[in-house]
Write a protein that holds these residues in place. Structure first.
Motif, PDB file in Angstrom:
ATOM      1  N   VAL A 160      19.908  32.962  73.308  1.00  0.00           N
ATOM      2  CA  VAL A 160      20.180  32.569  72.073  1.00  0.00           C
ATOM      3  C   VAL A 160      19.241  32.643  70.888  1.00  0.00           C
ATOM      4  O   VAL A 160      18.131  31.991  71.057  1.00  0.00           O
ATOM      5  N   VAL A 161      19.510  33.087  69.903  1.00  0.00           N
ATOM      6  CA  VAL A 161      18.513  32.852  68.751  1.00  0.00           C
ATOM      7  C   VAL A 161      19.322  31.989  67.622  1.00  0.00           C
ATOM      8  O   VAL A 161      20.385  32.461  67.365  1.00  0.00           O
ATOM      9  N   LEU A 162      18.522  31.056  67.131  1.00  0.00           N
ATOM     10  CA  LEU A 162      19.194  30.127  66.222  1.00  0.00           C
ATOM     11  C   LEU A 162      18.272  29.973  65.018  1.00  0.00           C
ATOM     12  O   LEU A 162      17.242  30.214  64.817  1.00  0.00           O
ATOM     13  N   GLY A 163      19.051  29.952  63.871  1.00  0.00           N
ATOM     14  CA  GLY A 163      18.593  30.021  62.554  1.00  0.00           C
ATOM     15  C   GLY A 163      19.089  28.823  61.815  1.00  0.00           C
ATOM     16  O   GLY A 163      19.898  27.932  62.383  1.00  0.00           O
ATOM     17  N   PRO A 164      18.656  28.757  60.663  1.00  0.00           N
ATOM     18  CA  PRO A 164      19.000  27.391  59.772  1.00  0.00           C
ATOM     19  C   PRO A 164      20.598  27.308  59.688  1.00  0.00           C
ATOM     20  O   PRO A 164      21.349  28.478  59.512  1.00  0.00           O
ATOM     21  N   GLY A 165      21.213  26.155  59.664  1.00  0.00           N
ATOM     22  CA  GLY A 165      22.811  25.801  59.665  1.00  0.00           C
ATOM     23  C   GLY A 165      23.110  24.519  59.621  1.00  0.00           C
ATOM     24  O   GLY A 165      22.063  23.780  60.557  1.00  0.00           O
ATOM     25  N   ASP A 166      24.154  24.283  59.725  1.00  0.00           N
ATOM     26  CA  ASP A 166      24.659  22.816  60.191  1.00  0.00           C
ATOM     27  C   ASP A 166      25.752  22.982  61.250  1.00  0.00           C
ATOM     28  O   ASP A 166      26.752  22.245  61.205  1.00  0.00           O
ATOM     29  N   ASN A 167      25.721  23.926  62.063  1.00  0.00           N
ATOM     30  CA  ASN A 167      26.866  24.240  62.853  1.00  0.00           C
ATOM     31  C   ASN A 167      26.790  23.476  64.310  1.00  0.00           C
ATOM     32  O   ASN A 167      27.910  23.463  65.078  1.00  0.00           O
ATOM     33  N   ILE A 168      25.679  22.976  64.476  1.00  0.00           N
ATOM     34  CA  ILE A 168      25.497  21.964  65.598  1.00  0.00           C
ATOM     35  C   ILE A 168      25.950  20.755  65.299  1.00  0.00           C
ATOM     36  O   ILE A 168      25.412  20.144  64.675  1.00  0.00           O
ATOM     37  N   LYS A 169      27.324  20.426  65.680  1.00  0.00           N
ATOM     38  CA  LYS A 169      27.906  19.258  65.392  1.00  0.00           C
ATOM     39  C   LYS A 169      27.398  17.934  66.130  1.00  0.00           C
ATOM     40  O   LYS A 169      27.373  16.706  65.573  1.00  0.00           O
ATOM     41  N   GLY A 170      26.969  18.333  67.257  1.00  0.00           N
ATOM     42  CA  GLY A 170      26.723  16.872  68.218  1.00  0.00           C
ATOM     43  C   GLY A 170      26.136  17.540  69.467  1.00  0.00           C
ATOM     44  O   GLY A 170      26.617  18.333  70.052  1.00  0.00           O
ATOM     45  N   ILE A 171      25.295  16.558  70.126  1.00  0.00           N
ATOM     46  CA  ILE A 171      24.811  17.093  71.300  1.00  0.00           C
ATOM     47  C   ILE A 171      24.427  15.543  71.939  1.00  0.00           C
ATOM     48  O   ILE A 171      24.105  14.596  71.462  1.00  0.00           O
ATOM     49  N   GLN A 172      24.934  15.389  73.376  1.00  0.00           N
ATOM     50  CA  GLN A 172      24.735  14.295  74.087  1.00  0.00           C
ATOM     51  C   GLN A 172      24.063  14.537  75.523  1.00  0.00           C
ATOM     52  O   GLN A 172      24.795  15.378  76.286  1.00  0.00           O
ATOM     53  N   LEU A 173      23.043  14.174  75.989  1.00  0.00           N
ATOM     54  CA  LEU A 173      22.575  14.272  77.230  1.00  0.00           C
ATOM     55  C   LEU A 173      22.882  12.990  78.181  1.00  0.00           C
ATOM     56  O   LEU A 173      22.569  12.104  77.527  1.00  0.00           O
ATOM     57  N   HIS A 174      22.686  13.275  79.457  1.00  0.00           N
ATOM     58  CA  HIS A 174      23.169  12.331  80.225  1.00  0.00           C
ATOM     59  C   HIS A 174      22.498  12.327  81.679  1.00  0.00           C
ATOM     60  O   HIS A 174      22.000  13.606  82.037  1.00  0.00           O
ATOM     61  N   SER A 175      21.749  11.266  82.023  1.00  0.00           N
ATOM     62  CA  SER A 175      20.916  11.403  83.313  1.00  0.00           C
ATOM     63  C   SER A 175      21.351  10.308  84.203  1.00  0.00           C
ATOM     64  O   SER A 175      21.769   9.092  83.799  1.00  0.00           O
ATOM     65  N   LEU A 176      21.730  10.548  85.580  1.00  0.00           N
ATOM     66  CA  LEU A 176      22.005   9.738  86.621  1.00  0.00           C
ATOM     67  C   LEU A 176      21.221  10.020  87.930  1.00  0.00           C
ATOM     68  O   LEU A 176      21.545  10.792  88.736  1.00  0.00           O
ATOM     69  N   PRO A 177      19.833   9.485  87.743  1.00  0.00           N
ATOM     70  CA  PRO A 177      18.835  10.117  88.701  1.00  0.00           C
ATOM     71  C   PRO A 177      19.129   9.875  90.206  1.00  0.00           C
ATOM     72  O   PRO A 177      19.602   8.620  90.623  1.00  0.00           O
ATOM     73  N   ALA A 178      19.355  11.109  90.864  1.00  0.00           N
ATOM     74  CA  ALA A 178      19.628  10.976  92.302  1.00  0.00           C
ATOM     75  C   ALA A 178      19.080  12.322  92.831  1.00  0.00           C
ATOM     76  O   ALA A 178      20.016  13.186  93.204  1.00  0.00           O
ATOM     77  N   PRO A 179      17.818  12.245  93.057  1.00  0.00           N
ATOM     78  CA  PRO A 179      17.060  13.301  93.493  1.00  0.00           C
ATOM     79  C   PRO A 179      17.578  13.903  94.832  1.00  0.00           C
ATOM     80  O   PRO A 179      17.053  14.977  95.473  1.00  0.00           O
ATOM     81  N   ASP A 180      18.300  12.984  95.985  1.00  0.00           N
ATOM     82  CA  ASP A 180      18.610  13.522  97.068  1.00  0.00           C
ATOM     83  C   ASP A 180      19.969  14.276  97.018  1.00  0.00           C
ATOM     84  O   ASP A 180      20.378  14.793  97.937  1.00  0.00           O
ATOM     85  N   LYS A 181      20.518  14.614  95.971  1.00  0.00           N
ATOM     86  CA  LYS A 181      21.831  15.374  95.920  1.00  0.00           C
ATOM     87  C   LYS A 181      21.603  16.961  95.778  1.00  0.00           C
ATOM     88  O   LYS A 181      22.389  17.600  96.327  1.00  0.00           O
ATOM     89  N   ILE A 182      20.662  17.390  95.043  1.00  0.00           N
ATOM     90  CA  ILE A 182      20.386  18.755  95.143  1.00  0.00           C
ATOM     91  C   ILE A 182      18.632  18.949  94.940  1.00  0.00           C
ATOM     92  O   ILE A 182      18.335  18.442  94.070  1.00  0.00           O
ATOM     93  N   TRP A 183      18.225  19.549  96.032  1.00  0.00           N
ATOM     94  CA  TRP A 183      16.823  19.476  95.909  1.00  0.00           C
ATOM     95  C   TRP A 183      16.219  20.759  96.837  1.00  0.00           C
ATOM     96  O   TRP A 183      16.974  21.232  97.828  1.00  0.00           O
ATOM     97  N   GLN A 184      15.023  21.232  96.405  1.00  0.00           N
ATOM     98  CA  GLN A 184      14.176  22.140  97.184  1.00  0.00           C
ATOM     99  C   GLN A 184      12.819  21.514  97.290  1.00  0.00           C
ATOM    100  O   GLN A 184      12.244  21.361  96.179  1.00  0.00           O
ATOM    101  N   HIS A 185      12.139  21.707  98.197  1.00  0.00           N
ATOM    102  CA  HIS A 185      10.884  21.246  98.518  1.00  0.00           C
ATOM    103  C   HIS A 185       9.726  22.517  98.733  1.00  0.00           C
ATOM    104  O   HIS A 185       9.961  23.029  99.861  1.00  0.00           O
ATOM    105  N   ARG A 186       8.842  22.695  97.858  1.00  0.00           N
ATOM    106  CA  ARG A 186       8.021  23.930  98.182  1.00  0.00           C
ATOM    107  C   ARG A 186       6.666  23.469  98.599  1.00  0.00           C
ATOM    108  O   ARG A 186       6.025  22.336  97.868  1.00  0.00           O
ATOM    109  N   LEU A 187       6.055  24.100  99.604  1.00  0.00           N
ATOM    110  CA  LEU A 187       4.617  23.588  99.984  1.00  0.00           C
ATOM    111  C   LEU A 187       3.595  24.109  99.186  1.00  0.00           C
ATOM    112  O   LEU A 187       3.617  25.233  98.862  1.00  0.00           O
ATOM    113  N   LEU A 188       2.895  23.280  98.653  1.00  0.00           N
ATOM    114  CA  LEU A 188       1.702  23.627  97.704  1.00  0.00           C
ATOM    115  C   LEU A 188       0.599  24.220  98.625  1.00  0.00           C
ATOM    116  O   LEU A 188       0.514  24.380  99.979  1.00  0.00           O
TER     117      LEU A 188
END
Ligand code: UT7
Length: 315
Positions: A160-188
């Motif tokens: 997406v390319v965004l430019g000047p304007g007032d078209n974004i009316k609102g954004i809400q972000l939400h976190s419910l930390p639970a790292p055991d629900k979806i995870w992958q572990h990579r070996l370093l």
């Protein structure tokens, strides 16, 4: 901000449910009924960064912008073949961007988190033209002997390319930390000093818990965002919901009491492409001429973390 252009790019290899049933104990019937997925695009000989560049260049072209016009670039990505440099740097070098760039890993709702960062940069007066690319290859995170995860995903990129304007009316972000629900572990890489036990674990998911979180988070996010903005559901033109599972989308639709016609989907053709999902769907709808000026779009996505987000945009 305002969306000026969209683009997307998919791997050429298309894998059907019947193809999967030849390599694991599954069936078109099970996958279709439980997820709504029929086929998915899977990376074979492509590089994820090339899909990302293709999507970005298409979005720039639709926006009538050149790479030199872009003042800030955000790449949403969960995994790619590089640990460093960032995927945004690799894409920048391939398409000729020279602005600051960052990667964010917010899993499936990565587009909405990226949009929030872009909006904040714009409002702080730091950038006017911003590129967001969501590029993900979740098929590279799965154990392809595990039918409970590998059948769910597809790869791809959206931009997406965004430019000047007032078209974004609102954004809400939400976190419910639970790292055991979806995870992958990579070996370093190992060192002569490591004494702890370490493991390489492909993608693990508590499917039913994630399903419940997705439905609850999405409906709560949408209801509270619309209430905060004083927008009624009747005023919403379309819901662009993360394409994880058709049953999740149907449940959200039912809880919100909104009609099928407001929920475009592409899950049948793409599976779950993580953060690329919303941007690929947006681009497909845009190319189909679905949106008209003034339409209100509600984006809702959810995934590993657990994280979720909602955004309301006027087209
Ligand atoms: O972006 C966010 C990421 N993830 C998600 O959104 C996923 C959310 N969760 C889901 O979409 C669903 O939970 C799944 C599609 C993953 C699973 O559906 P489910 O209705 O929750 O099925 P289940 O895990 O309870 O499994 C039911 C049965 C099991 O067999 P038994 O124990 O009843 O004999 C599974 O072994 O289905 C079996 N099964 C399969 N059978 C054929 C699991 N995967 C498969 C398969 N083919 N691919």
């Amino acid at each position: 901000m305002k969306i000026l252009g969209t683009g997307s790019s998919l791997p050429h290899k298309v894998v059907s449910n019947d193809d999967l049933s030849k390599i694991m104990d599954t069936s078109d019937e099970w996958i279709s009924q439980r997820t709504g997925i029929k086929v998915r695009h899977v990376i074979s000989d492509e590089l994820l960064e090339d899909l990302a560049c293709d999507a970005a260049l298409k979005a720039l072209s639709m926006a009538g912008k050149t790479p030199q016009d872009i003042e800030f670039f955000i790449c949403s990505n969960v995994v790619n073949e590089y640990t460093t440099p960032s995927l945004s740097c690799i894409i920048s070098s391939k398409i000729g961007l020279s602005c600051p760039c960052i990667d964010i890993n917010c899993a499936c709702p990565g587009f909405i988190f990226s949009l929030d960062v872009a909006d904040s940069y714009y409002k702080a007066g730091k950038a006017n033209n911003i590129l967001i690319v969501c590029a993900d290859e979740p098929t590279r995170m799965c154990d392809w002997n595990d039918r409970t995860t590998s059948v769910l995903f597809g790869d791809g990129a959206g931009a997406v390319v965004l430019g000047p304007g007032d078209n974004i009316k609102g954004i809400q972000l939400h976190s419910l930390p639970a790292p055991d629900k979806i995870w992958q572990h990579r070996l370093l890489e190992s060192t002569p000093f490591i004494t702890k036990s370490e493991m390489n674990v492909p993608l693990q998911m508590k499917g039913r818990d994630v399903f419940k979180f997705a439905v609850n988070a999405s409906t709560a996010d949408v209801e509270s965002m619309l209430a905060k903005l004083g927008i009624s559901k009747g005023e919403v033109s379309y819901y662009i919901v993360h394409q994880a599972n058709m049953r999740i989308i149907d449940a959200i639709k039912n809880y919100l009491g909104e009609p099928d016609s407001k929920f475009p989907t592409n899950i049948a053709d793409h599976g779950n492409s993580s953060s690329a999902s919303c941007t690929i769907l947006l681009d497909e709808c845009n190319h189909n001429g679905m949106f008209k000026s003034g339409d209100l779009l509600v984006f809702s996505a959810f995934g590993a973390g657990l994280l979720s987000g909602v955004a309301v945009l006027e087209w």
